[in-house]
Every structure is written in C-alpha cells, then in structure tokens.
Write a protein that holds these residues in place. Structure first.
Motif, PDB file in Angstrom:
ATOM      1  N   CYS A 101       1.143  -1.365   0.027  1.00  0.00           N
ATOM      2  CA  CYS A 101       0.074   0.116   0.235  1.00  0.00           C
ATOM      3  C   CYS A 101       0.897   1.343   0.129  1.00  0.00           C
ATOM      4  O   CYS A 101       0.475   2.121  -0.661  1.00  0.00           O
ATOM      5  N   THR A 102       1.886   1.341   0.789  1.00  0.00           N
ATOM      6  CA  THR A 102       2.826   2.445   0.853  1.00  0.00           C
ATOM      7  C   THR A 102       3.425   2.734  -0.502  1.00  0.00           C
ATOM      8  O   THR A 102       3.365   3.726  -0.947  1.00  0.00           O
ATOM      9  N   ILE A 103       4.223   1.775  -1.286  1.00  0.00           N
ATOM     10  CA  ILE A 103       4.711   2.046  -2.518  1.00  0.00           C
ATOM     11  C   ILE A 103       3.679   2.069  -3.661  1.00  0.00           C
ATOM     12  O   ILE A 103       4.029   2.929  -4.513  1.00  0.00           O
ATOM     13  N   ALA A 104       2.399   1.436  -3.472  1.00  0.00           N
ATOM     14  CA  ALA A 104       1.405   1.910  -4.553  1.00  0.00           C
ATOM     15  C   ALA A 104       0.753   3.451  -4.394  1.00  0.00           C
ATOM     16  O   ALA A 104       0.117   3.665  -5.212  1.00  0.00           O
TER      17      ALA A 104
ATOM     18  N   GLU B 170     -10.995  -9.460   7.030  1.00  0.00           N
ATOM     19  CA  GLU B 170     -11.673  -8.483   6.558  1.00  0.00           C
ATOM     20  C   GLU B 170     -11.437  -8.229   5.145  1.00  0.00           C
ATOM     21  O   GLU B 170     -12.266  -7.924   4.356  1.00  0.00           O
ATOM     22  N   ARG B 171     -10.208  -8.239   4.565  1.00  0.00           N
ATOM     23  CA  ARG B 171     -10.114  -8.211   3.196  1.00  0.00           C
ATOM     24  C   ARG B 171     -10.703  -9.211   2.323  1.00  0.00           C
ATOM     25  O   ARG B 171     -11.044  -8.827   1.051  1.00  0.00           O
ATOM     26  N   LEU B 172     -10.657 -10.407   2.760  1.00  0.00           N
ATOM     27  CA  LEU B 172     -11.278 -11.635   2.172  1.00  0.00           C
ATOM     28  C   LEU B 172     -12.739 -11.141   1.879  1.00  0.00           C
ATOM     29  O   LEU B 172     -13.549 -11.303   0.786  1.00  0.00           O
ATOM     30  N   ALA B 173     -13.249 -10.760   3.066  1.00  0.00           N
ATOM     31  CA  ALA B 173     -15.058 -10.373   3.017  1.00  0.00           C
ATOM     32  C   ALA B 173     -15.418  -9.091   2.165  1.00  0.00           C
ATOM     33  O   ALA B 173     -16.333  -9.214   1.727  1.00  0.00           O
ATOM     34  N   ASN B 174     -14.409  -8.408   1.963  1.00  0.00           N
ATOM     35  CA  ASN B 174     -14.608  -7.152   1.382  1.00  0.00           C
ATOM     36  C   ASN B 174     -13.578  -6.906  -0.014  1.00  0.00           C
ATOM     37  O   ASN B 174     -13.308  -6.075  -0.515  1.00  0.00           O
ATOM     38  N   ARG B 175     -13.319  -8.149  -0.631  1.00  0.00           N
ATOM     39  CA  ARG B 175     -12.412  -8.241  -1.747  1.00  0.00           C
ATOM     40  C   ARG B 175     -12.766  -7.438  -3.003  1.00  0.00           C
ATOM     41  O   ARG B 175     -12.025  -6.620  -3.501  1.00  0.00           O
ATOM     42  N   ASP B 176     -13.985  -7.296  -3.154  1.00  0.00           N
ATOM     43  CA  ASP B 176     -14.482  -6.815  -4.473  1.00  0.00           C
ATOM     44  C   ASP B 176     -14.561  -5.206  -4.161  1.00  0.00           C
ATOM     45  O   ASP B 176     -14.054  -4.475  -5.138  1.00  0.00           O
ATOM     46  N   ALA B 177     -14.597  -4.903  -3.020  1.00  0.00           N
ATOM     47  CA  ALA B 177     -14.335  -3.206  -2.622  1.00  0.00           C
ATOM     48  C   ALA B 177     -13.024  -2.883  -2.852  1.00  0.00           C
ATOM     49  O   ALA B 177     -12.630  -1.907  -3.300  1.00  0.00           O
ATOM     50  N   LEU B 178     -12.120  -3.789  -2.357  1.00  0.00           N
ATOM     51  CA  LEU B 178     -10.607  -3.620  -2.268  1.00  0.00           C
ATOM     52  C   LEU B 178     -10.178  -3.328  -3.707  1.00  0.00           C
ATOM     53  O   LEU B 178      -9.382  -2.517  -4.078  1.00  0.00           O
ATOM     54  N   MET B 179     -10.583  -4.355  -4.556  1.00  0.00           N
ATOM     55  CA  MET B 179     -10.154  -4.580  -5.856  1.00  0.00           C
ATOM     56  C   MET B 179     -10.571  -3.206  -6.946  1.00  0.00           C
ATOM     57  O   MET B 179     -10.128  -2.780  -7.627  1.00  0.00           O
ATOM     58  N   ALA B 180     -11.873  -2.856  -6.310  1.00  0.00           N
ATOM     59  CA  ALA B 180     -12.509  -1.566  -7.110  1.00  0.00           C
ATOM     60  C   ALA B 180     -11.351  -0.159  -6.772  1.00  0.00           C
ATOM     61  O   ALA B 180     -11.400   0.494  -7.560  1.00  0.00           O
ATOM     62  N   LEU B 181     -10.726  -0.346  -5.599  1.00  0.00           N
ATOM     63  CA  LEU B 181      -9.836   0.965  -5.352  1.00  0.00           C
ATOM     64  C   LEU B 181      -8.398   0.430  -5.859  1.00  0.00           C
ATOM     65  O   LEU B 181      -7.657   1.459  -6.372  1.00  0.00           O
ATOM     66  N   LEU B 182      -8.171  -0.767  -5.970  1.00  0.00           N
ATOM     67  CA  LEU B 182      -6.645  -1.107  -6.320  1.00  0.00           C
ATOM     68  C   LEU B 182      -6.606  -1.170  -7.922  1.00  0.00           C
ATOM     69  O   LEU B 182      -5.329  -0.876  -8.398  1.00  0.00           O
ATOM     70  N   ASP B 183      -7.506  -1.489  -8.625  1.00  0.00           N
ATOM     71  CA  ASP B 183      -7.330  -1.834 -10.091  1.00  0.00           C
ATOM     72  C   ASP B 183      -7.091  -0.683 -10.672  1.00  0.00           C
ATOM     73  O   ASP B 183      -5.976  -0.681 -11.514  1.00  0.00           O
TER      74      ASP B 183
END
Length: 400
Positions: A266-269, A285-298
């Motif tokens: 996260c720091t480097i990105a 928590e990240r597993l349960a909210n994977r789709d939301a996380l990918m929407a931010l990271l993609d």
C-alpha cells in the motif's frame, strides 16, 4: 564427476512420464539404456511414440518433443516377446541397478519386468513401475494419460475463473510429478538394495501422484468438508490481495501473504491509508471485502506498466510479471541464469532445450542429444557379452 556415475538403469519407457524420470537421472550421471520396440509388423511408427509427436521432426524417427525428454541416454531396440530377447534382457539386468518401465499396469508381469521375474537373475535388482493406475485392481489394464489424472483428481475443477468451465493446467504437470516421484523411488530402492543386497518392486501411478498432490486442499475436505472455491484472477482461497492485477500493458501477480507485505504494498502503491481502513485491516476483513478492495486497487495498478510495478515492488513485496511463453523464454533473468542448454543434434546443430533445474557446484548440468533410434543396440549387447554375429541373429529373429 557427476554424482550418479556408476548407476545403470534399463528403462522400458515411452512418451513423457517415464522418460522425464530417467532424463533427470541421466543428467546427474546415471547410464540410462532406453529400450524401444524394434520395427513391427503392425504399421506403427518405430520406437518411442515421442519420436513422432509434436510436429517438429528432426530427421527420421526423431523430434523436438523426443529431445525434450531423452538427452544423455542410449537407445536399444528389444522386443522381449521374441525368441532370444528374454535372455538378452537378463544379461543386461546382471549389470544393472534398476529396471524402470512406464507401461500399462498389467504388462510388467507379463513381460517379465517385475521383481518376481528378475530377482532370480539378480537379487538386488530394483524394479520401478510407473503406470496410470498401478499394477493391481480393476484399472490395472487401463491406459492413462496426464489429462485424465488432472480431470479425475480434481485439478481441472480447481483451475480457472469462477463460473467458467473446468480447465486443465497448460502443461502435463501430473506426468512430470509422477516422473520425479518415480526417480526418487528408484534412488531410494537402489540405496536400500546396495545396503542389503535385496531389491524390490516400487510402484508409482499417475492417479496416486495426482491425488497425493492435493495435499492441504484434501486435508481441509477430509476433516471439515471444505471444498476450495476458485477465486477470481487465480487468487488464493483465503488471502487477499494474492492474485493477478491488471496493469497498463498486461498483468502482474502480487502476493501479500504476510501483514508486512500488505503494508509495504500500500505504501509503495501510493495508498498508505488502506491498511487502517476497518474493511481491509486483517486477512478476514480483506477476504470479506475483496470486491471493494479491488475496485480501489485496480485503477492504481492500471496506472503503471508491469515492468514499472516489478521495479517498484521487487524485493519488498512478492511480485512477478505474468508472461507469455515467448516472454518467459526470452526473459533476461532466465538467460542470465543459464536456463538454456545447447543440445547440438545431427539434424539441427543449433538445437536448444531448457536446462536441468539442478546445479552441481554452481554449474548447470551438461547434456548431449537424445539417441537415434536403436543407435546403441549393438554396442550395448556386445558389452553384455554378445558377439556381433549373435546380435545379427537376434535382429533376424525380430528381437532387436
């Protein structure tokens, strides 16, 4: 001095799994005498079918496919069903440490290739049987191939994107794992025979190897009935992010297996606040909210090329570019490590193959091209005590 120098193996082998087993042993110095059928009356192509597989021939009765599995060996043609051939086999066994085959499970006993038949010739002989389903049971006579093992052992069901058809691995991974398992079994058997004077039968089957390779996913199912689901982008079943990401020009695979990797990622990105977000703080928590996380990271990952991300994360977060076959084989890192072995061949002086993964004292293992069909028949038999006239007689009988 290669470490297996002095180990002699007679191998009734064909196609991939058996030849892969013995090639790895031959690379390390073992003498491998590859036994192939003489030209038959049935019209089948002569020798190991691998000589005629793949569409890239190397002269007569040879191919690039064959050369991928048969370097550093000798070739003997012998049909143990013909008059005189069984005696030739026994003469060879007297000077051998092991006899390996990757025939259908019901054939070794019929052809006299098991310990019951060969122990009378040499009590310390080790007989290794690499088959599809083993030498006993209702499937002993069944032909089998890697793809079938992948299908029945659950590999295909575990592979691919969610909600798509099952998919096999792009390579014959069960063949190769079975070959390495057989090679390990052979070395163990020879070690025991040299210590005790008594050989044995060792059995390896593609089906058993494929099932053993299920490892932890099998343990989860056997104990808790949990079937591992497919995750998007080849993702880990429990850890997020641990998957492929789109980039400006392709994909990378990033693996935040440990909490520290997640924070560095996260720091480097350029998204240092994400680890503090309650939705993404821990693994669950990240597993349960994977789709939301990918929407931010993609969108972040798409802002740079794969090479940019590898450069930025290398050595700090586990990452690799997702390469095509050509890219993988021309990768400068692969070339710098000596991953290509020159294997000059009479029909192709510039022939190249992938080198052995084993290094001896820091150096890649040497190699010579796989043998021509039956190229060593006379020499091997003369070494076993035959005269050239006797070899000619065996040829006349169709045994060689």
């Amino acid at each position: 001095m290669l470490p297996l120098k002095g180990l002699r193996i007679i191998s009734f082998e064909q196609f991939g799994a058996g030849p892969f087993a013995t090639m790895n042993l031959a690379d390390l110095g073992a003498e491998v005498i590859k036994v192939e059928p003489p030209p038959g009356e049935g019209g089948d192509p002569p020798g190991d079918i691998a000589r005629h597989t793949g569409g890239f021939p190397l002269g007569e009765n040879d191919s690039q496919y064959f050369q991928s599995f048969n370097r550093n060996k000798r070739s003997l043609t012998l049909d143990v069903r013909k008059p005189g051939a069984r005696d030739a086999l026994h003469r060879l066994v007297r000077d051998a440490d092991a006899v390996l085959n990757n025939l259908r499970g019901d054939l070794p006993a019929r052809l006299g290739l098991d310990y019951a038949a060969l122990s009378a010739v040499k009590p310390s002989i080790v007989c290794v049987h690499l088959s599809g389903y083993g030498r006993d049971g209702e499937r002993a006579s069944w032909p089998a191939y890697d793809y079938l093992a992948q299908a029945e052992a659950g590999f295909c069901a575990l592979t691919g994107e969610p909600d798509t058809n099952p998919a096999r691995a792009g390579l014959s991974v069960v063949d190769f794992m079975s070959g390495l398992t057989a090679a390990m079994g052979l070395l163990a058997g020879v070690t025991g025979a040299r210590a005790t004077g008594r050989g044995c039968d060792l059995d390896v089957s593609l089906y058993d190897v494929a099932m053993q390779t299920l490892t932890y996913v099998a343990t989860w199912y056997l104990n808790d009935g949990f079937e591992v689901p497919r995750r998007p982008r080849g993702g880990h079943p429990f850890i997020v992010p641990c998957e492929m990401f789109p980039t400006a020009d392709g994909h990378v695979f990033a693996m935040c297996i440990k909490p520290g990797f997640w924070k560095k990622f996260c720091t480097i990105a350029g998204v240092p606040d994400l680890p503090a977000d309650p939705r993404f703080k821990g693994f669950d928590e990240r597993l349960a909210n994977r789709d939301a996380l990918m929407a931010l990271l993609d969108p972040v990952m798409r802002s740079k090329t794969s090479a940019d991300w590898v450069t930025a994360l290398a050595g700090q977060v586990p990452i690799a570019p997702v390469l095509g076959l050509g890219q993988a084989l021309t990768n400068p890192y692969f070339r710098e490590r000596g991953g290509i072995l020159d294997l000059p061949h009479p029909a192709r002086p510039d022939l190249k193959v992938v080198a052995s993964a084993i290094r001896l004292d820091g150096k890649r293992l040497p190699g010579r091209a796989g043998p021509g069909y039956g190229a060593d028949s006379e020499a091997v038999l003369v070494e076993a005590g035959y005269t050239r006239e006797e070899v000619a007689q065996l040829r006349a009988l169709g045994a060689v």
